[in-house]
Enzyme design. Structure first.
Site, PDB file in Angstrom:
ATOM      1  N   MET A 158       0.862  -1.182   0.000  1.00  0.00           N
ATOM      2  CA  MET A 158       0.000   0.000   0.000  1.00  0.00           C
ATOM      3  C   MET A 158       0.897   1.231   0.000  1.00  0.00           C
ATOM      4  SD  MET A 158      -2.986   1.162   2.687  1.00  0.00           S
ATOM      5  CE  MET A 158      -1.864   1.274   4.098  1.00  0.00           C
ATOM      6  N   LYS A 159       0.861   1.979  -1.093  1.00  0.00           N
ATOM      7  CA  LYS A 159       1.700   3.182  -1.213  1.00  0.00           C
ATOM      8  C   LYS A 159       0.915   4.349  -0.603  1.00  0.00           C
ATOM      9  CE  LYS A 159       4.515   5.504  -4.746  1.00  0.00           C
ATOM     10  NZ  LYS A 159       5.860   5.183  -4.244  1.00  0.00           N
ATOM     11  N   SER A 160       1.032   4.483   0.708  1.00  0.00           N
ATOM     12  CA  SER A 160       0.187   5.441   1.423  1.00  0.00           C
ATOM     13  C   SER A 160       0.980   6.660   1.869  1.00  0.00           C
ATOM     14  CB  SER A 160      -0.447   4.776   2.654  1.00  0.00           C
ATOM     15  OG  SER A 160       0.503   4.623   3.681  1.00  0.00           O
ATOM     16  N   TYR A 164       4.923   6.947   4.602  1.00  0.00           N
ATOM     17  CA  TYR A 164       6.203   7.537   4.233  1.00  0.00           C
ATOM     18  C   TYR A 164       6.826   8.370   5.349  1.00  0.00           C
ATOM     19  CZ  TYR A 164       6.567   5.686  -0.421  1.00  0.00           C
ATOM     20  OH  TYR A 164       6.734   4.825  -1.463  1.00  0.00           O
TER      21      TYR A 164
END
Length: 304
Positions: A158-160, A164
């Site tokens: 999941m590139k949330s 980051y």
């Protein structure tokens, strides 16, 4: 890197002026980080502006949203066309594309599901993320004291936005120490990835990268480079790596949309050296592919 202002940003189906692309201060994602995004590049290619694997990126965006239970009101095809519309509206020949899906203004608290799901797409000119010198001669890397978030605490696929923060902490640490990029280990000591890049080494002519089960993103650039490497006749392995594997590498590099393919010349003050022959060949082929110069990978170029 500074953002070079363009004219229009796509927001929820409409192009709005750059300075009017605003959200309310109580936007849910602003407070809790419950949003998903993509980083995509457009290149000045042989037949015009080409976006590198645009459809694949939008598919991954919606996969990330699914994990977060976000009901995105646009399809992959609509998001692809919106991206092209935004590039055309800004007369962008080459640059960076940032789609963002976020929970908007409505309710506060840890349940975001009653808030509207909103989408924006911004584009702007953007140079090399880790510097032109880094692309040519390699960068200095330090293993961060911060672990990559465990895969059972935060799903790496999941590139949330909130996820980051882990990367920001590592980036701040290594910049203060005088290095150019960080390298994450997992809680059990295996190499995961960089703060925003996949990690590769070359050893005895074999290309090796950590598996995605080691808390790394299922990166589109990573998969592209692995495909290129196999097509060039190199053996490619996905296997667990520890810190000493990185120190003893013959060659090493990062891949990612922002980093593209950036060589690593030093890790924790252990010299690897100038970019080696395999790194250079992969770099040359990758950049040629992004510009539509390699027939084998022409399908990766989605023209505006």
């Amino acid at each position: 890197m500074p953002i070079d202002k363009t004219d229009k940003i796509w927001m929820d189906g409409k192009l709005v002026a750059w300075d009017e692309a605003n959200v309310h201060v109580l936007t849910h994602t602003l407070h809790y980080g419950a949003g998903v995004f993509e980083g995509i590049r457009a290149y000045k290619a042989k037949n015009g502006t080409a976006v590198f694997r645009l459809t694949d990126h939008m598919r991954r965006l919606l996969r990330s949203a699914k994990i977060l239970m976000m009901d995105v009101p646009f399809s992959v095809d609509q998001l692809v066309e919106a991206t092209k519309e935004t590039i055309r509206a800004n007369n962008l020949e080459a640059g960076y594309i940032r789609p963002l899906v976020y929970f908007g203004y409505g309710e506060m608290g840890l349940n975001p599901l009653n808030n509207p799901v909103q989408v924006s797409i911004a584009v702007w000119p953007w140079g090399t993320y880790l510097g032109d010198e880094g692309v040519l001669h390699g960068i200095r890397v330090k293993v961060s004291s911060w672990d990559r978030i465990d895969a059972n605490a935060y799903p790496p696929q999941m590139k949330s936005t909130g996820g980051y923060l882990n990367s920001i902490l590592a980036k701040l640490e290594i910049l203060k120490a005088g290095y150019e990029e960080a390298l994450f280990l997992t809680p059990n000591g295996y190499i995961a990835e960089g703060p925003g890049e996949s990690f590769f080494i070359v050893r005895d002519g074999v290309l090796i990268t950590p598996p995605t089960s080691s808390a790394g993103l299922d990166s589109i650039t990573r998969e592209s480079v692995m495909t290129i490497a196999r097509d060039l006749g190199y053996e490619v392995r996905e296997q667990d790596l520890v810190r000493s594997d990185a120190y003893l590498a013959d060659e090493a590099f990062f891949t990612g949309t922002a980093a593209e393919l950036t060589p690593i010349r030093e890790i924790d003050d252990r010299l690897i050296g100038e970019p080696g022959p395999i790194t250079k060949k992969l770099q040359e082929t990758f950049f040629a592919a992004t510009k539509g110069e390699v027939e084998t990978y022409r399908e990766w170029n989605e023209y505006v």
